[in-house]
Design a protein around this motif. Structure first.
Motif, PDB file in Angstrom:
ATOM      1  N   ALA A  52      38.451  37.378  39.496  1.00 19.32           N
ATOM      2  CA  ALA A  52      39.022  38.611  38.939  1.00 19.32           C
ATOM      3  C   ALA A  52      38.266  39.181  37.745  1.00 19.32           C
ATOM      4  O   ALA A  52      38.677  40.196  37.192  1.00 19.32           O
ATOM      5  CB  ALA A  52      40.481  38.361  38.541  1.00 19.32           C
ATOM      6  N   ALA A  53      37.150  38.584  37.355  1.00 18.68           N
ATOM      7  CA  ALA A  53      36.445  39.037  36.144  1.00 18.68           C
ATOM      8  C   ALA A  53      36.109  40.527  36.212  1.00 18.68           C
ATOM      9  O   ALA A  53      36.316  41.271  35.233  1.00 18.68           O
ATOM     10  CB  ALA A  53      35.175  38.223  35.929  1.00 18.68           C
ATOM     11  N   GLY A  54      35.599  41.014  37.326  1.00 21.59           N
ATOM     12  CA  GLY A  54      35.258  42.430  37.454  1.00 21.59           C
ATOM     13  C   GLY A  54      36.466  43.334  37.337  1.00 21.59           C
ATOM     14  O   GLY A  54      36.417  44.374  36.675  1.00 21.59           O
ATOM     15  N   THR A  55      37.562  42.931  37.952  1.00 22.56           N
ATOM     16  CA  THR A  55      38.800  43.708  37.877  1.00 22.56           C
ATOM     17  C   THR A  55      39.313  43.769  36.448  1.00 22.56           C
ATOM     18  O   THR A  55      39.732  44.833  35.971  1.00 22.56           O
ATOM     19  CB  THR A  55      39.876  43.062  38.794  1.00 22.56           C
ATOM     20  OG1 THR A  55      39.383  43.010  40.119  1.00 22.56           O
ATOM     21  CG2 THR A  55      41.177  43.824  38.746  1.00 22.56           C
ATOM     22  N   ILE A  56      39.255  42.663  35.752  1.00 20.52           N
ATOM     23  CA  ILE A  56      39.737  42.606  34.370  1.00 20.52           C
ATOM     24  C   ILE A  56      38.827  43.440  33.464  1.00 20.52           C
ATOM     25  O   ILE A  56      39.329  44.212  32.628  1.00 20.52           O
ATOM     26  CB  ILE A  56      39.827  41.152  33.891  1.00 20.52           C
ATOM     27  CG1 ILE A  56      40.912  40.425  34.689  1.00 20.52           C
ATOM     28  CG2 ILE A  56      40.124  41.092  32.385  1.00 20.52           C
ATOM     29  CD1 ILE A  56      40.914  38.923  34.530  1.00 20.52           C
ATOM     30  N   LYS A  57      37.519  43.354  33.629  1.00 24.11           N
ATOM     31  CA  LYS A  57      36.594  44.155  32.822  1.00 24.11           C
ATOM     32  C   LYS A  57      36.840  45.640  33.035  1.00 24.11           C
ATOM     33  O   LYS A  57      36.834  46.430  32.102  1.00 24.11           O
ATOM     34  CB  LYS A  57      35.146  43.790  33.147  1.00 24.11           C
ATOM     35  CG  LYS A  57      34.717  42.471  32.580  1.00 24.11           C
ATOM     36  CD  LYS A  57      33.281  42.139  32.963  1.00 24.11           C
ATOM     37  CE  LYS A  57      32.899  40.757  32.455  1.00 24.11           C
ATOM     38  NZ  LYS A  57      31.530  40.381  32.853  1.00 24.11           N
ATOM     39  N   SER A  58      37.042  46.028  34.282  1.00 28.56           N
ATOM     40  CA  SER A  58      37.326  47.428  34.597  1.00 28.56           C
ATOM     41  C   SER A  58      38.628  47.884  33.937  1.00 28.56           C
ATOM     42  O   SER A  58      38.699  48.979  33.373  1.00 28.56           O
ATOM     43  CB  SER A  58      37.407  47.591  36.113  1.00 28.56           C
ATOM     44  OG  SER A  58      37.732  48.905  36.456  1.00 28.56           O
ATOM     45  N   TRP A  59      39.648  47.044  33.995  1.00 28.19           N
ATOM     46  CA  TRP A  59      40.948  47.364  33.377  1.00 28.19           C
ATOM     47  C   TRP A  59      40.807  47.530  31.873  1.00 28.19           C
ATOM     48  O   TRP A  59      41.375  48.437  31.278  1.00 28.19           O
ATOM     49  CB  TRP A  59      41.946  46.262  33.718  1.00 28.19           C
ATOM     50  CG  TRP A  59      43.245  46.314  32.970  1.00 28.19           C
ATOM     51  CD1 TRP A  59      44.242  47.240  33.135  1.00 28.19           C
ATOM     52  CD2 TRP A  59      43.700  45.405  31.986  1.00 28.19           C
ATOM     53  NE1 TRP A  59      45.292  46.940  32.304  1.00 28.19           N
ATOM     54  CE2 TRP A  59      44.976  45.819  31.578  1.00 28.19           C
ATOM     55  CE3 TRP A  59      43.152  44.272  31.395  1.00 28.19           C
ATOM     56  CZ2 TRP A  59      45.713  45.144  30.613  1.00 28.19           C
ATOM     57  CZ3 TRP A  59      43.893  43.599  30.448  1.00 28.19           C
ATOM     58  CH2 TRP A  59      45.151  44.033  30.063  1.00 28.19           C
ATOM     59  N   LEU A  60      40.007  46.677  31.233  1.00 27.40           N
ATOM     60  CA  LEU A  60      39.828  46.751  29.788  1.00 27.40           C
ATOM     61  C   LEU A  60      39.062  47.996  29.351  1.00 27.40           C
ATOM     62  O   LEU A  60      39.252  48.475  28.244  1.00 27.40           O
ATOM     63  CB  LEU A  60      39.123  45.500  29.270  1.00 27.40           C
ATOM     64  CG  LEU A  60      39.974  44.230  29.284  1.00 27.40           C
ATOM     65  CD1 LEU A  60      39.101  43.017  28.975  1.00 27.40           C
ATOM     66  CD2 LEU A  60      41.129  44.342  28.320  1.00 27.40           C
TER      67      LEU A  60
END
Length: 61
Positions: A52-60
């Protein structure tokens, strides 16, 4: 959260789950902290946390 003053603060709700998503958490945070800015939440399925790292970075951002 009820014991602290979040006036003027920004809250970024997040959680991991196994099917319930955020449930009523975002609504509850907005009710408990009415003077805070509550941003869009993110709920990551527990089985997807490792990828989920990419999803979390995008959300941030």
């Amino acid at each position: 959260m009820e014991e602290y003053d979040f006036a003027g603060k920004t809250i970024l709700p997040f959680c991991t789950h196994e099917g319930s998503g955020m449930g009523g958490s975002e609504r509850d945070i907005k009710r408990i902290c009415p003077s805070a800015k509550v941003e869009k939440s993110i709920a990551i399925h527990g089985g997807s946390v490792k990828s989920a790292a990419g999803t979390i970075k995008s959300w941030l951002s």
